[in-house]
Design a protein around this motif. Sequence first.
Motif, PDB file in Angstrom:
ATOM      1  N   HIS A  62      -5.518  -6.235   0.688  1.00  0.00           N
ATOM      2  CA  HIS A  62      -5.748  -5.230   1.745  1.00  0.00           C
ATOM      3  C   HIS A  62      -6.753  -5.701   2.790  1.00  0.00           C
ATOM      4  CE1 HIS A  62      -8.765  -4.356  -1.371  1.00  0.00           C
ATOM      5  NE2 HIS A  62      -9.557  -4.121  -0.342  1.00  0.00           N
ATOM      6  N   PHE A 111      -3.104   3.684   1.286  1.00  0.00           N
ATOM      7  CA  PHE A 111      -4.077   2.577   1.290  1.00  0.00           C
ATOM      8  C   PHE A 111      -3.419   1.349   0.684  1.00  0.00           C
ATOM      9  CE2 PHE A 111      -7.845   0.095   0.707  1.00  0.00           C
ATOM     10  CZ  PHE A 111      -8.749   0.581   1.637  1.00  0.00           C
ATOM     11  N   THR A 114      -3.005  -0.122  -3.217  1.00  0.00           N
ATOM     12  CA  THR A 114      -3.480   0.911  -4.143  1.00  0.00           C
ATOM     13  C   THR A 114      -2.223   1.642  -4.602  1.00  0.00           C
ATOM     14  OG1 THR A 114      -5.527   1.106  -2.894  1.00  0.00           O
ATOM     15  CG2 THR A 114      -4.981   2.924  -4.360  1.00  0.00           C
ATOM     16  N   VAL A 152     -16.997  -1.874   4.943  1.00  0.00           N
ATOM     17  CA  VAL A 152     -17.681  -1.178   3.838  1.00  0.00           C
ATOM     18  C   VAL A 152     -19.194  -1.235   4.080  1.00  0.00           C
ATOM     19  CG1 VAL A 152     -18.088  -1.135   1.344  1.00  0.00           C
ATOM     20  CG2 VAL A 152     -15.807  -1.715   2.217  1.00  0.00           C
ATOM     21  N   TYR A 291     -14.627   3.620   4.436  1.00  0.00           N
ATOM     22  CA  TYR A 291     -15.231   3.577   5.786  1.00  0.00           C
ATOM     23  C   TYR A 291     -14.391   4.406   6.734  1.00  0.00           C
ATOM     24  CZ  TYR A 291     -11.840  -0.004   4.929  1.00  0.00           C
ATOM     25  OH  TYR A 291     -10.726  -0.646   4.478  1.00  0.00           O
TER      26      TYR A 291
END
Length: 343
Positions: A62, A111, A114, A152, A291
């Motif tokens: 990702h 996402f 995931t 992040v 984020y």
Amino acid sequence: MRTAVLNEPGELAVEERPRPDPAPDEVLVAVGEVGICGSDLHYYEHGRIGDYVVESPLILGHESAGEVVEVGERVTDLEVGDRVALEPGVPCRRCAHCKRGEYNLCPDVTFMATPPDDGAFAEYVAWPADFAYRLPDEVSVREGALCEPLSVGVHVARRGDIGVGDSVLVTGAGPIGLLTMEAARAAGATEIVVSDVVEGKLRRAEERGADATVDPREEDLGDAVARHTGGEGADVVVEASGAESAIAGSLDAVRRGGTVVFVGLADEAEVPLDVLDIVDNELDVRGSFRYRNTYPAAIELLADGAVDAAGLVDFEADLSDVDDAFRRAMDPDTVKGMVTVGR
Ligand SMILES: NC(=O)c1ccc[n+]([C@@H]2O[C@H](COP(=O)([O-])OP(=O)(O)OC[C@H]3O[C@@H](n4cnc5c(N)ncnc54)[C@H](O)[C@@H]3O)[C@@H](O)[C@H]2O)c1
Ligand SMILES: C[C@@H](O)[C@H](N)C(=O)O
């Protein structure tokens, strides 16, 4: 197109899949580089992270960037040939969280990598154009991919209200801790202490500008941080290891009235924290989840040279060697491995 698919824990295979077509609001991106993240490694090793279970073959990855090769008919602000970083979480845009602007908390987010959503270890990804950010000439495709972990860190710095002159302790010198350190520096922190339990990681933190490093097995963390902060403790503690001892110890290292930001994910959902300590010292204790609205800032930090994300990279491997790359990434001294898909 070639993809890297997790079929079973420990079994990552390069497989052909159909090339996607972009929807009207999407761009088709020829993926250039993808970072290997701790969560990819966790799915690879264990097939699950908490409630997210890999129940069918999953394309991992990702942290990605690449080049636009096709644009959907409603896309107006990107063109074929643009290099873009892909923000991996696309929210529903309709729920109360999205409407409040807290789209990282959207319960219906898609996402990448995931379960059940596929990721970016693929030659092509079709992605909403507004979650694809054009990279300026100064920012490489590799750095574009690393906008993800940097995001992040930027979100942590914002959650911690880190500002000019602050002292900060970061526990854990993995990619998240190291990039948080640099985001904190860019936000104005002047004294940054980093702790880790791996000697090589402490050296990396020093090379990348930590003012001091601590191995909590050799020295009491609270005492060490007090020594570097005039006896007070850090204005902000960022827990970026997920280690239970670091989570519990964070309260000993923050000053009275300071802030603790938890970003690391512990293996156990419950870790004891001294609530009296939090009340008596009037601590702000905050979580930081993924984020929101960070990609533009991350790209600016990279373009200005304020953050050296590419310097985190220990090795690169071709998509065809992805299984070997995952094994190398599991070495405790590795900070970041990259998979090159195209260039
Ligand atoms: N909240 C979020 O949005 C989010 C996003 C990404 C990652 N994470 C989590 O953040 C954490 C860090 O991610 P990462 O990719 O850098 O992981 P990582 O495993 O690469 O790094 C963790 C570091 O912590 C160190 N460590 C272990 N025990 C320690 C201790 N007692 N004290 C200090 N350091 C210790 C390890 O040696 C390692 O260097 C992980 O728990 C990850 O799951 C959270
Ligand atoms: C945010 C991202 O880097 C993290 N690994 C996650 O899946 O939540």
